[in-house]
Design a protein around this motif. Structure first.
Motif, PDB file in Angstrom:
ATOM      1  N   ASP A   1      82.336 -46.233  58.804  1.00 31.73           N
ATOM      2  CA  ASP A   1      82.667 -47.041  59.976  1.00 31.73           C
ATOM      3  C   ASP A   1      83.716 -48.095  59.646  1.00 31.73           C
ATOM      4  N   GLN A   2      84.095 -48.187  58.378  1.00 27.71           N
ATOM      5  CA  GLN A   2      85.101 -49.158  57.950  1.00 27.71           C
ATOM      6  C   GLN A   2      86.431 -48.496  57.616  1.00 27.71           C
ATOM      7  N   GLY A   3      86.604 -47.230  58.054  1.00 23.85           N
ATOM      8  CA  GLY A   3      87.887 -46.560  57.868  1.00 23.85           C
ATOM      9  C   GLY A   3      87.996 -45.662  56.663  1.00 23.85           C
ATOM     10  N   TYR A   4      86.920 -45.548  55.862  1.00 24.32           N
ATOM     11  CA  TYR A   4      86.938 -44.625  54.724  1.00 24.32           C
ATOM     12  C   TYR A   4      86.698 -43.208  55.246  1.00 24.32           C
ATOM     13  N   THR A   5      87.519 -42.259  54.823  1.00 23.91           N
ATOM     14  CA  THR A   5      87.357 -40.878  55.296  1.00 23.91           C
ATOM     15  C   THR A   5      86.956 -39.922  54.182  1.00 23.91           C
ATOM     16  N   SER A   6      87.212 -40.288  52.935  1.00 25.42           N
ATOM     17  CA  SER A   6      86.793 -39.491  51.782  1.00 25.42           C
ATOM     18  C   SER A   6      86.484 -40.477  50.667  1.00 25.42           C
ATOM     19  N   ILE A   7      85.242 -40.494  50.224  1.00 25.85           N
ATOM     20  CA  ILE A   7      84.797 -41.553  49.310  1.00 25.85           C
ATOM     21  C   ILE A   7      84.627 -41.014  47.896  1.00 25.85           C
ATOM     22  N   GLY A   8      85.348 -41.626  46.977  1.00 23.85           N
ATOM     23  CA  GLY A   8      85.196 -41.329  45.560  1.00 23.85           C
ATOM     24  C   GLY A   8      84.605 -42.530  44.860  1.00 23.85           C
ATOM     25  N   SER A   9      85.298 -43.031  43.854  1.00 27.50           N
ATOM     26  CA  SER A   9      84.829 -44.219  43.147  1.00 27.50           C
ATOM     27  C   SER A   9      85.528 -45.456  43.711  1.00 27.50           C
ATOM     28  N   ILE A  10      85.049 -46.620  43.290  1.00 26.57           N
ATOM     29  CA  ILE A  10      85.647 -47.872  43.758  1.00 26.57           C
ATOM     30  C   ILE A  10      87.067 -48.039  43.215  1.00 26.57           C
ATOM     31  N   HIS A  11      87.430 -47.245  42.212  1.00 22.28           N
ATOM     32  CA  HIS A  11      88.739 -47.373  41.578  1.00 22.28           C
ATOM     33  C   HIS A  11      89.818 -46.523  42.250  1.00 22.28           C
ATOM     34  N   ASP A  12      89.436 -45.510  43.003  1.00 19.58           N
ATOM     35  CA  ASP A  12      90.456 -44.605  43.558  1.00 19.58           C
ATOM     36  C   ASP A  12      90.312 -44.370  45.057  1.00 19.58           C
ATOM     37  N   THR A  13      89.571 -45.229  45.745  1.00 23.73           N
ATOM     38  CA  THR A  13      89.308 -45.012  47.169  1.00 23.73           C
ATOM     39  C   THR A  13      89.621 -46.263  47.978  1.00 23.73           C
ATOM     40  N   THR A  14      90.373 -46.079  49.032  1.00 24.55           N
ATOM     41  CA  THR A  14      90.677 -47.155  49.981  1.00 24.55           C
ATOM     42  C   THR A  14      90.475 -46.620  51.394  1.00 24.55           C
ATOM     43  N   PRO A  15      90.389 -47.510  52.379  1.00 25.50           N
ATOM     44  CA  PRO A  15      90.330 -47.027  53.763  1.00 25.50           C
ATOM     45  C   PRO A  15      91.583 -46.219  54.094  1.00 25.50           C
ATOM     46  N   ASN A  16      91.435 -45.278  54.987  1.00 26.89           N
ATOM     47  CA  ASN A  16      92.553 -44.416  55.384  1.00 26.89           C
ATOM     48  C   ASN A  16      93.525 -45.225  56.243  1.00 26.89           C
ATOM     49  N   SER A  17      94.761 -45.329  55.782  1.00 24.66           N
ATOM     50  CA  SER A  17      95.756 -46.141  56.486  1.00 24.66           C
ATOM     51  C   SER A  17      96.052 -45.612  57.890  1.00 24.66           C
ATOM     52  N   LEU A  18      95.785 -44.338  58.125  1.00 23.85           N
ATOM     53  CA  LEU A  18      96.029 -43.757  59.449  1.00 23.85           C
ATOM     54  C   LEU A  18      95.056 -44.310  60.490  1.00 23.85           C
ATOM     55  N   LEU A  19      93.982 -44.958  60.028  1.00 22.03           N
ATOM     56  CA  LEU A  19      92.996 -45.536  60.943  1.00 22.03           C
ATOM     57  C   LEU A  19      93.147 -47.044  61.075  1.00 22.03           C
ATOM     58  N   CYS A  20      94.199 -47.588  60.472  1.00 20.71           N
ATOM     59  CA  CYS A  20      94.398 -49.038  60.510  1.00 20.71           C
ATOM     60  C   CYS A  20      94.724 -49.501  61.929  1.00 20.71           C
ATOM     61  N   ILE A  21      94.116 -50.596  62.327  1.00 17.66           N
ATOM     62  CA  ILE A  21      94.341 -51.168  63.656  1.00 17.66           C
ATOM     63  C   ILE A  21      95.382 -52.281  63.537  1.00 17.66           C
ATOM     64  N   SER A  22      96.443 -52.172  64.308  1.00 19.10           N
ATOM     65  CA  SER A  22      97.503 -53.176  64.264  1.00 19.10           C
ATOM     66  C   SER A  22      96.961 -54.531  64.707  1.00 19.10           C
ATOM     67  N   ASP A  23      97.282 -55.530  63.891  1.00 20.17           N
ATOM     68  CA  ASP A  23      96.803 -56.886  64.203  1.00 20.17           C
ATOM     69  C   ASP A  23      97.924 -57.871  63.890  1.00 20.17           C
ATOM     70  N   SER A  24      98.561 -58.389  64.939  1.00 20.31           N
ATOM     71  CA  SER A  24      99.705 -59.283  64.769  1.00 20.31           C
ATOM     72  C   SER A  24      99.301 -60.661  64.261  1.00 20.31           C
ATOM     73  N   SER A  25      98.014 -60.971  64.276  1.00 24.63           N
ATOM     74  CA  SER A  25      97.566 -62.301  63.859  1.00 24.63           C
ATOM     75  C   SER A  25      97.634 -62.495  62.350  1.00 24.63           C
ATOM     76  N   GLY A  26      97.778 -61.373  61.614  1.00 26.80           N
ATOM     77  CA  GLY A  26      97.888 -61.464  60.160  1.00 26.80           C
ATOM     78  C   GLY A  26      96.563 -61.621  59.458  1.00 26.80           C
ATOM     79  N   HIS A  27      95.459 -61.462  60.180  1.00 30.07           N
ATOM     80  CA  HIS A  27      94.149 -61.551  59.554  1.00 30.07           C
ATOM     81  C   HIS A  27      93.850 -60.294  58.737  1.00 30.07           C
ATOM     82  N   LYS A  28      92.674 -60.212  58.191  1.00 28.73           N
ATOM     83  CA  LYS A  28      92.264 -59.069  57.380  1.00 28.73           C
ATOM     84  C   LYS A  28      92.397 -57.772  58.176  1.00 28.73           C
TER      85      LYS A  28
END
Length: 532
Positions: free
Chosen positions: A214-241
């Motif tokens: 639910d946080q944008g991860y689509t394929s989960i490996g280890s904490i060293h090689d996995t990030t949320p999928n950038s294709l699911l990023c929500i544009s936020d002009s406020s510059g927050h997280k």
């Protein structure tokens, strides 16, 4: 090795109807949720998976099988399929006699220090929620299995492997373990499931899954090689997280692993670059374009059929000003296709490959192309939908070999005149044409992709002369002419040994062609040559 036992107090499913369905679905409720769905594809995938599970439970006793669970979406699907499959295998009579108050399948969890805390938490919660007999192994996979097998009579392990996973290469629904590993049967009920199928099941059955999805991860490996999928990023002009949409909203399942450590895209070895390091667009347009053709077919090599598409492709390429480097024929063999594509892909702008595309055992072209580029075959959901539309009621929903395409390098070329898109893998175009009429249609569609695929060049001009001179009489003059006009393609042929010699001049400038033809004629008496 730590073992979490069954619930000390077995819980009867029929006593829990007041629990929220999204918290706990019983074995029977999983089956009912799928049966009540309007998703025919999901029903077919479910039925096939349940069949594999029931077949395994018929071959092995419950003490001899285990589930490998890692807390990911695929193994979560497999867990609930096994619960439903076990219920259906035992039948309602066993349930009414109290035989199904718990889930007696041994579950293996390889706990890693590099695992996400959310994965560990979800795994332990699932063990408690569903009464799993959890064996936690903290050593490496191989030695962990060896130790587990010494203490338990395990002969088969259910795995949540899907086509496209790194470990899926060469596996079938029932595959013995690899040499050097403890002997056991790998059972893969969801081998033919796609990313879309996994989420369709989880959402239809309303079962819990790891919160990372639910946080944008689509394929989960280890904490060293996995990030949320950038294709699911929500544009936020406020510059927050950064915020991400949930994994089930990823529209293209081919991008499932986009959150893993990325590899740099290969740069074409034959694309010219200006001296200042910038792309020289003008030189890109003016330089010569080269194509080649590869026919895949033992039937051509055996002489059973004649290759009609190769010569036609050569004429088509020449008609748009391209040079043709070669045409080849290879066997219906993955390695043969891969070796030929590997040999040609760096020296040609485009390779056209035909034959060996389909669901038959001899259709190995896609696999060969994938191997040439060092990628895996993976289900392409978009292409599979096109196939479903074309095949219609004959589409069974089983593993569709034609929908397995090279992962990460495949581009579908859509055209309104084609029932299914053409397939382009970097600079390799897979043609499905089996005869000249079909190739004419596909070529007309390819020409429409003038910006992304075919760049129309200055057309070739040509002129032909015929003569009854012998080869010996004209050979020396032709050799000198070729050196004098290196920008022209001067070729000779005879339709028969006793027939006239045809000399063809091809090039991009008509004036140069006329000059070469006149230079040859001046070396001999008038009337020796005639123009065709």
């Amino acid at each position: 090795m730590l073992q979490i036992p069954f619930f000390s107090r077995p819980i009867c499913l029929f006593c829990m109807l007041d629990c929220k369905i999204d918290v706990l679905l019983g074995k029977m409720e999983i089956d009912q949720a799928i049966r009540g769905s309007d998703d025919m594809r999901l029903k077919t995938k479910y039925n096939n998976a349940i069949y594999v599970i029931q077949r395994a439970l018929a071959l092995y006793s419950i003490e001899e099988v285990a589930l490998s669970f890692n807390g990911g979406k695929d193994s979560t699907v497999l867990l609930h399929l096994l619960r439903a499959g076990y219920f259906l295998h035992k039948g309602e009579q066993s349930c009414s006699n109290g035989g199904l108050t718990s889930f007696p399948l041994r579950t293996i969890y390889f706990e890693s220090p590099s695992a996400f805390p959310e994965i560990n938490t979800f795994t332990y919660d699932a063990a408690s929620r569903y009464g799993l007999q959890l064996d936690i192994i903290r050593s490496d996979f191989k030695s962990g299995l060896e130790n587990l097998f010494k203490a338990n009579p395990i002969r088969a392990i259910f795995l949540g492997v899907r086509i496209g996973d790194p470990t899926a290469v060469g596996q079938e629904q029932f595959s013995p373990s690899s040499p050097g590993w403890p002997p056991f049967m790998r059972v893969n009920p969801i081998l033919d499931w796609s990313y879309r199928d996994v989420w369709a099941f989880l959402l239809t059955c309303k079962v819990q899954y790891c919160s990372l999805y639910d946080q944008g991860y689509t394929s989960i490996g280890s904490i060293h090689d996995t990030t949320p999928n950038s294709l699911l990023c929500i544009s936020d002009s406020s510059g927050h997280k950064e915020k991400f949409k949930p994994a089930y909203l990823l529209s293209d399942g081919r991008s499932e692993r986009a959150g893993r450590v990325k590899k740099c895209s290969p740069i074409s070895q034959h694309s010219p670059v200006a001296e200042d390091g910038l792309d020289d667009q003008e030189s890109q347009v003016k330089r010569m374009r080269t194509g080649s053709a590869i026919a895949v077919g033992d039937e051509i090599l055996s002489g059973a059929v004649q290759d009609e598409l190769g010569p036609l492709l050569c004429r088509k390429l020449r008609s748009i000003g391209w040079s043709v480097s070669q045409t080849t024929v290879v066997r219906n063999d993955i390695d043969s296709v891969a070796e030929e594509v590997e040999r040609q892909k760096s020296s040609n702008d485009l390779i056209f490959i035909y034959g060996g595309v389909g669901p038959l055992h001899s259709d190995v072209t896609s696999a060969g192309v994938a191997k040439a580029f060092g990628v895996r075959l993976a289900p392409d959901e978009e292409f599979e939908e096109y196939l479903r539309h074309v095949i219609g009621k004959h589409f069974t929903g089983d593993r569709n070999e034609m929908a397995l395409l090279p992962e990460g390098i495949t581009e579908l070329l859509h055209h309104e005149n084609l029932s299914v898109p053409l397939i382009k893998c970097q600079n390799v175009v897979l043609l499905t044409a089996t005869n000249p009429t079909e190739l004419e249609k596909e070529w007309e569609c390819l020409v429409d992709f003038t910006k992304s695929v075919l760049i129309l060049m200055e057309p070739y001009e040509s002129k032909s002369l015929t003569t009854h001179l012998s080869d010996v009489e004209i050979a020396q003059s032709l050799s000198k002419l070729c050196m004098q006009y290196p920008d022209l393609n001067i070729v000779c042929h005879r339709k028969s040994r006793a027939g006239p010699l045809v000399i063809s001049f091809e090039g991009k400038e008509e004036a140069r062609i006329e000059s070469a033809a006149q230079a040859l004629c001046k070396k001999f008496q008038d009337g020796v040559f005639s123009e065709t």
